[in-house]
Design a protein around this motif. Structure first.
Motif, PDB file in Angstrom:
ATOM      1  N   GLU A 292       1.111  -1.479   0.424  1.00 55.42           N
ATOM      2  CA  GLU A 292      -0.057   0.092  -0.208  1.00 55.42           C
ATOM      3  C   GLU A 292       0.864   1.212   0.160  1.00 55.42           C
ATOM      4  O   GLU A 292       0.438   2.321  -0.640  1.00 55.42           O
ATOM      5  CB  GLU A 292      -0.722  -0.190   1.510  1.00 55.42           C
ATOM      6  CG  GLU A 292      -2.163   1.247   1.361  1.00 55.42           C
ATOM      7  CD  GLU A 292      -3.665   0.799   0.136  1.00 55.42           C
ATOM      8  OE1 GLU A 292      -4.375   0.894   0.139  1.00 55.42           O
ATOM      9  OE2 GLU A 292      -3.697  -0.705   0.004  1.00 55.42           O
ATOM     10  N   PHE A 293       2.499   1.415   0.296  1.00 58.82           N
ATOM     11  CA  PHE A 293       3.225   1.992   1.223  1.00 58.82           C
ATOM     12  C   PHE A 293       3.136   2.905  -0.439  1.00 58.82           C
ATOM     13  O   PHE A 293       3.108   3.993  -0.948  1.00 58.82           O
ATOM     14  CB  PHE A 293       4.149   1.676   2.094  1.00 58.82           C
ATOM     15  CG  PHE A 293       5.250   2.828   1.611  1.00 58.82           C
ATOM     16  CD1 PHE A 293       5.019   3.979   2.303  1.00 58.82           C
ATOM     17  CD2 PHE A 293       6.569   2.857   0.951  1.00 58.82           C
ATOM     18  CE1 PHE A 293       5.928   4.930   2.194  1.00 58.82           C
ATOM     19  CE2 PHE A 293       7.497   3.431   1.082  1.00 58.82           C
ATOM     20  CZ  PHE A 293       7.226   4.537   1.582  1.00 58.82           C
ATOM     21  N   PHE A 294       3.914   1.573  -1.236  1.00 56.27           N
ATOM     22  CA  PHE A 294       4.804   2.205  -3.006  1.00 56.27           C
ATOM     23  C   PHE A 294       2.734   2.356  -4.003  1.00 56.27           C
ATOM     24  O   PHE A 294       3.982   3.379  -4.677  1.00 56.27           O
ATOM     25  CB  PHE A 294       5.232   0.495  -3.030  1.00 56.27           C
ATOM     26  CG  PHE A 294       6.429   0.757  -2.819  1.00 56.27           C
ATOM     27  CD1 PHE A 294       7.316   1.713  -2.265  1.00 56.27           C
ATOM     28  CD2 PHE A 294       7.124  -0.497  -1.943  1.00 56.27           C
ATOM     29  CE1 PHE A 294       9.122   1.531  -1.862  1.00 56.27           C
ATOM     30  CE2 PHE A 294       8.544  -0.514  -1.582  1.00 56.27           C
ATOM     31  CZ  PHE A 294       8.962   0.171  -1.240  1.00 56.27           C
ATOM     32  N   TYR A 295       2.331   1.803  -3.234  1.00 60.87           N
ATOM     33  CA  TYR A 295       1.269   2.451  -4.035  1.00 60.87           C
ATOM     34  C   TYR A 295       0.694   3.786  -4.259  1.00 60.87           C
ATOM     35  O   TYR A 295       0.622   4.337  -5.120  1.00 60.87           O
ATOM     36  CB  TYR A 295      -0.640   1.358  -3.694  1.00 60.87           C
ATOM     37  CG  TYR A 295      -0.272   0.744  -4.772  1.00 60.87           C
ATOM     38  CD1 TYR A 295      -1.279   0.201  -5.509  1.00 60.87           C
ATOM     39  CD2 TYR A 295       0.046  -0.844  -4.817  1.00 60.87           C
ATOM     40  CE1 TYR A 295      -1.406  -0.999  -6.652  1.00 60.87           C
ATOM     41  CE2 TYR A 295       0.693  -1.894  -5.826  1.00 60.87           C
ATOM     42  CZ  TYR A 295      -0.796  -1.977  -6.730  1.00 60.87           C
ATOM     43  OH  TYR A 295      -0.725  -2.978  -7.171  1.00 60.87           O
ATOM     44  N   THR A 296       0.950   3.970  -2.898  1.00 58.98           N
ATOM     45  CA  THR A 296       0.845   5.425  -2.878  1.00 58.98           C
ATOM     46  C   THR A 296       1.340   6.278  -3.243  1.00 58.98           C
ATOM     47  O   THR A 296       0.941   7.210  -3.117  1.00 58.98           O
ATOM     48  CB  THR A 296       0.556   5.728  -0.953  1.00 58.98           C
ATOM     49  OG1 THR A 296      -0.616   4.803  -0.076  1.00 58.98           O
ATOM     50  CG2 THR A 296       0.094   7.343  -0.844  1.00 58.98           C
ATOM     51  N   VAL A 297       2.637   6.070  -3.117  1.00 55.33           N
ATOM     52  CA  VAL A 297       3.496   7.015  -3.228  1.00 55.33           C
ATOM     53  C   VAL A 297       4.102   7.511  -4.416  1.00 55.33           C
ATOM     54  O   VAL A 297       3.833   8.083  -5.567  1.00 55.33           O
ATOM     55  CB  VAL A 297       5.343   5.957  -2.850  1.00 55.33           C
ATOM     56  CG1 VAL A 297       6.543   7.680  -3.593  1.00 55.33           C
ATOM     57  CG2 VAL A 297       5.369   6.174  -1.269  1.00 55.33           C
ATOM     58  N   ALA A 298       4.161   5.974  -5.625  1.00 60.86           N
ATOM     59  CA  ALA A 298       3.672   6.241  -6.719  1.00 60.86           C
ATOM     60  C   ALA A 298       2.642   7.175  -7.517  1.00 60.86           C
ATOM     61  O   ALA A 298       2.911   6.962  -8.961  1.00 60.86           O
ATOM     62  CB  ALA A 298       3.593   4.429  -7.934  1.00 60.86           C
ATOM     63  N   SER A 299       1.358   6.930  -6.911  1.00 58.21           N
ATOM     64  CA  SER A 299       0.223   7.526  -7.404  1.00 58.21           C
ATOM     65  C   SER A 299       0.410   8.671  -8.112  1.00 58.21           C
ATOM     66  O   SER A 299       0.039   9.421  -8.617  1.00 58.21           O
ATOM     67  CB  SER A 299      -0.908   7.427  -6.756  1.00 58.21           C
ATOM     68  OG  SER A 299      -0.694   7.882  -5.774  1.00 58.21           O
ATOM     69  N   THR A 300       1.252   9.163  -7.173  1.00 60.41           N
ATOM     70  CA  THR A 300       1.298  10.917  -7.748  1.00 60.41           C
ATOM     71  C   THR A 300       2.669  11.104  -7.672  1.00 60.41           C
ATOM     72  O   THR A 300       3.405  12.209  -7.892  1.00 60.41           O
ATOM     73  CB  THR A 300       1.273  11.281  -6.152  1.00 60.41           C
ATOM     74  OG1 THR A 300       1.691  11.109  -4.840  1.00 60.41           O
ATOM     75  CG2 THR A 300      -0.249  11.403  -5.907  1.00 60.41           C
ATOM     76  N   THR A 301       3.846  10.724  -7.536  1.00 59.82           N
ATOM     77  CA  THR A 301       5.443  10.400  -8.108  1.00 59.82           C
ATOM     78  C   THR A 301       5.332  10.622  -9.483  1.00 59.82           C
ATOM     79  O   THR A 301       5.029   9.459 -10.461  1.00 59.82           O
ATOM     80  CB  THR A 301       6.204   9.699  -7.287  1.00 59.82           C
ATOM     81  OG1 THR A 301       5.833   9.928  -5.762  1.00 59.82           O
ATOM     82  CG2 THR A 301       7.400  10.298  -7.666  1.00 59.82           C
ATOM     83  N   PRO A 302       5.844  11.945 -10.498  1.00 62.00           N
ATOM     84  CA  PRO A 302       6.544  12.023 -11.544  1.00 62.00           C
ATOM     85  C   PRO A 302       7.041  11.314 -12.116  1.00 62.00           C
ATOM     86  O   PRO A 302       8.374  11.015 -11.027  1.00 62.00           O
ATOM     87  CB  PRO A 302       6.259  13.301 -11.912  1.00 62.00           C
ATOM     88  CG  PRO A 302       6.136  14.444  -9.975  1.00 62.00           C
ATOM     89  CD  PRO A 302       5.793  13.329  -9.498  1.00 62.00           C
ATOM     90  N   ASN A 303       7.264  10.490 -12.691  1.00 62.07           N
ATOM     91  CA  ASN A 303       8.100   9.380 -13.404  1.00 62.07           C
ATOM     92  C   ASN A 303       8.417   8.895 -12.530  1.00 62.07           C
ATOM     93  O   ASN A 303       9.931   8.214 -12.462  1.00 62.07           O
ATOM     94  CB  ASN A 303       9.244  10.711 -13.618  1.00 62.07           C
ATOM     95  CG  ASN A 303       8.928  10.817 -15.257  1.00 62.07           C
ATOM     96  OD1 ASN A 303       8.198  10.554 -15.983  1.00 62.07           O
ATOM     97  ND2 ASN A 303       9.019  12.593 -14.501  1.00 62.07           N
ATOM     98  N   PHE A 304       7.606   7.814 -11.394  1.00 62.36           N
ATOM     99  CA  PHE A 304       8.294   6.523 -10.397  1.00 62.36           C
ATOM    100  C   PHE A 304       8.803   6.025 -10.919  1.00 62.36           C
ATOM    101  O   PHE A 304       9.593   5.222  -9.772  1.00 62.36           O
ATOM    102  CB  PHE A 304       6.665   6.206  -9.791  1.00 62.36           C
ATOM    103  CG  PHE A 304       6.885   5.553  -8.564  1.00 62.36           C
ATOM    104  CD1 PHE A 304       8.023   6.259  -7.569  1.00 62.36           C
ATOM    105  CD2 PHE A 304       6.594   4.155  -8.487  1.00 62.36           C
ATOM    106  CE1 PHE A 304       7.654   5.284  -6.392  1.00 62.36           C
ATOM    107  CE2 PHE A 304       7.113   3.204  -7.627  1.00 62.36           C
ATOM    108  CZ  PHE A 304       7.831   4.387  -6.468  1.00 62.36           C
ATOM    109  N   THR A 305       8.773   5.350 -12.241  1.00 59.08           N
ATOM    110  CA  THR A 305       9.611   4.162 -13.309  1.00 59.08           C
ATOM    111  C   THR A 305      10.401   4.336 -13.322  1.00 59.08           C
ATOM    112  O   THR A 305      11.180   3.192 -14.295  1.00 59.08           O
ATOM    113  CB  THR A 305       8.407   3.676 -13.542  1.00 59.08           C
ATOM    114  OG1 THR A 305       8.493   4.206 -15.013  1.00 59.08           O
ATOM    115  CG2 THR A 305       7.335   2.435 -12.657  1.00 59.08           C
ATOM    116  N   LYS A 306      10.334   6.109 -13.353  1.00 59.26           N
ATOM    117  CA  LYS A 306      12.910   6.214 -13.885  1.00 59.26           C
ATOM    118  C   LYS A 306      13.204   7.300 -13.001  1.00 59.26           C
ATOM    119  O   LYS A 306      13.064   7.762 -11.738  1.00 59.26           O
ATOM    120  CB  LYS A 306      11.993   7.087 -15.135  1.00 59.26           C
ATOM    121  CG  LYS A 306      11.184   6.802 -16.530  1.00 59.26           C
ATOM    122  CD  LYS A 306      11.034   7.448 -17.725  1.00 59.26           C
ATOM    123  CE  LYS A 306      10.642   7.093 -18.766  1.00 59.26           C
ATOM    124  NZ  LYS A 306       8.820   6.219 -17.727  1.00 59.26           N
TER     125      LYS A 306
END
Length: 560
Positions: A292-306
């Motif tokens: 859940e933590f990673f889902y939350t951070v990833a949801s609004t962090t630009p370019n999370f997979t880069k």
């Protein structure tokens, strides 16, 4: 019940805890369960290998069977979501569209297009949260409009929000008796689940993880009933078990064949009856919170997979060497433990969470100094449980680019495997070229005398590669690089670092104690009874790529 509704399945390929489908059934006279196989969308969002395609199609077949048992059916259509739905809305006189909320940017864009299409066609669009425990927007709002970037802060926000919503009610045959699904004979063959051959995909590897809700529920029940371990601190797991000792549920959570919310509350009921269960994040329930933590951070962090353009990620000048990357990917590093792990990954679509940590560390800051983005792409392709948010979050973690900052702690590509499997049975299974080596040499076959290599039928440097790096030299050099980077980019590093005792240090000491592999056995035993407490001795451990994670990997400041 006046609507004619399409319920659109996407990742939530299940009937249990499906609030969007329940809502459709309760508000409609007719419901069409639909899955749009939009290959351009799926393959444009993440890499999907043959094993995961097989898992997806098996899950759709299982969903079709589950719906048929309730008196309904699944309509599977290929094409772009917008094109297919536009056609079906007109063809079936649809007045309502329902689906589950997803948090990845490519799904939020698709959701926006679905809502725009609904407005254009006069169709009511409704959606519910079902793939995560919470609506991540609530977590962000409770944190002042920004995602909590440390696990300790995240738990604090959850302590304010309280427990997640309960799972949705069970769907029964009565639901589909009251809300019909059209079953015309002339269209029964028109909307079937395609085969791998239909999609032009070839795979002849053994099915070790059959897809679908039925298999996921069966595995869940099996593990909950077995040995009673769920209500207690889980036994140590080892990364090179020929048969995994972990729950084996992660692929089913990733595709939504199993409800994480149902799992969470099932564990809650077990914990209530136990006086000796582990607390988050070491418990299974705590690992769900890491997800859940990673889902939350990833949801609004630009370019999370880069790395580039990612505000929480250290900017590192990684080496760009395709030949080096290919050796790691194709199990040709010359380090048997690393190569066995990568072989299992390609053959089975699953590897133990500690094995994932080991090969990630080896590729990035430990040995090869290759970007975590490249490793993330390989895991996307091969892992059955590849997940946009968790995969990227853990690659940043293991590369010490974000979330984890004890960069001097690395995996030795020889010693850890040898400790857990001194006879090398795991290596013999996945690297049969080495199967005749004596246990003394199998983790470092390049140290075997030539006569031993000849007797084993494998000459190192000819039949199996020499080590591609000197681990001691490169790891020491990489530690120096990381020290400079963390010092120069301190403002970025502190964004995802808890201002507290280092959680990894504490977790590592416990791991060493439990495995009797550490001389330091002193540790406090006080625990907190608050489920979401950010304090106490059970500090934050990294949620691994799978929902199976229980233990932190053995990390060592020693390099060899």
């Amino acid at each position: 019940m006046t609507h004619r509704t399409i319920h659109l399945f996407r990742k939530g390929l299940r009937l249990h805890d499906n609030p969007s489908l329940v809502g459709a059934l309760e508000s409609s006279a007719v419901v069409y369960p639909v899955y749009v196989l939009d290959r351009a969308f799926l393959e444009g969002s993440m890499r999907i290998g043959a094993l995961r395609w097989r898992f997806i199609l098996q899950s759709l077949q299982d969903l079709q069977s589950g719906l048929a048992a309730l008196g309904s059916r699944l309509y599977v259509l290929q094409g772009r979501h917008e094109d297919v739905l536009r056609q079906l809305v007109r063809q079936w006189d649809i007045t309502q569209l329902t689906f589950d909320v997803e948090v990845e940017p490519f799904y939020t864009q698709l959701d926006d297009s679905m809502r725009a299409l609904g407005q254009e066609l006069g169709v009511l669009v409704r959606s519910c949260v079902a793939h995560t425990l919470y609506d991540v927007r609530r977590i962000i709002k409770a944190n002042g409009g920004e995602p909590p970037l440390t696990y300790k802060k995240f738990l604090h926000v959850l302590s304010i929000l309280g427990e997640p919503d309960q799972p949705a009610r069970e769907i029964t045959t009565e639901d589909f008796h009251n809300c019909k699904t059209p079953m015309e004979d002339e269209v029964k063959e028109q909307y079937l689940v395609p085969s791998l051959e239909d999609l032009g995909i070839e795979v002849d590897l053994e099915v070790l993880w059959p897809g679908g809700e039925s298999e996921g529920l069966k595995r869940l029940e099996k593990h909950i009933q077995s040995q009673g371990w769920v209500g207690n601190s889980k036994p140590c797991t080892i990364p090179n078990s020929l048969l995994p000792y972990t729950t084996g549920l992660s692929p089913y959570f990733t595709l939504g064949c199993l409800s994480v919310r149902s799992f969470y509350y099932r564990l809650s009921n077990i914990y209530v009856q136990s006086k000796n269960h582990s607390l988050p994040p070491v418990s299974l329930q705590g690992q769900v919170l890491w997800r859940e933590f990673f889902y939350t951070v990833a949801s609004t962090t630009p370019n999370f997979t880069k790395m580039t353009g990612n505000p929480i990620c250290l900017q590192i000048n990684w080496y760009e060497n395709q030949a080096t990357l290919d050796k790691w990917r194709m199990a040709q590093t010359g380090f048997p433990w690393i190569d066995a792990i990568m072989t299992q990954l390609r053959q089975e679509g699953w590897i133990h969470h500690l094995a994932r940590h080991a090969v990630a560390c080896f590729l990035t800051r430990g040995d090869l100094w290759i970007s975590w983005e490249e490793g993330m792409k390989v895991f996307e392709e091969f892992l059955l449980d590849a997940d946009y948010s968790v995969n990227a979050g853990n690659w940043m973690w293991l590369s010490a680019s974000a979330f984890f900052h004890q960069y001097t702690r690395i995996f030795c590509p020889v010693r850890f495997g040898r400790r857990t499997d001194p006879d090398g049975q795991y290596l013999r299974k996945y690297l049969p070229v080495l199967k005749n080596f004596p246990s003394k040499y199998i983790y470092e076959p390049w140290t075997a005398p030539l006569e031993v290599q000849v007797e084993a039928g494998c000459i190192i440097g000819k039949d199996y590669p020499l080590p591609m790096v000197n681990h001691l030299e490169v790891s020491q050099k990489n530690i120096a690089f990381m020290r400079q980077l963390h010092s120069a980019q301190e403002s970025t590093a502190k964004l995802t670092r808890d201002v507290a005792d280092d959680p990894v240090e504490i977790g590592t000491k416990r791991e060493h104690r439990d495995q009797t592999l550490s001389e330091d056995s002193s540790e406090k035993s006080a625990r907190t009874n608050k489920r979401f407490s950010p304090d106490g001795d059970r500090k934050a451990l990294s949620y691994s790529w799978s929902s199976d994670t229980i233990r932190l990997p053995e990390l060592s400041e020693e390099v060899k």
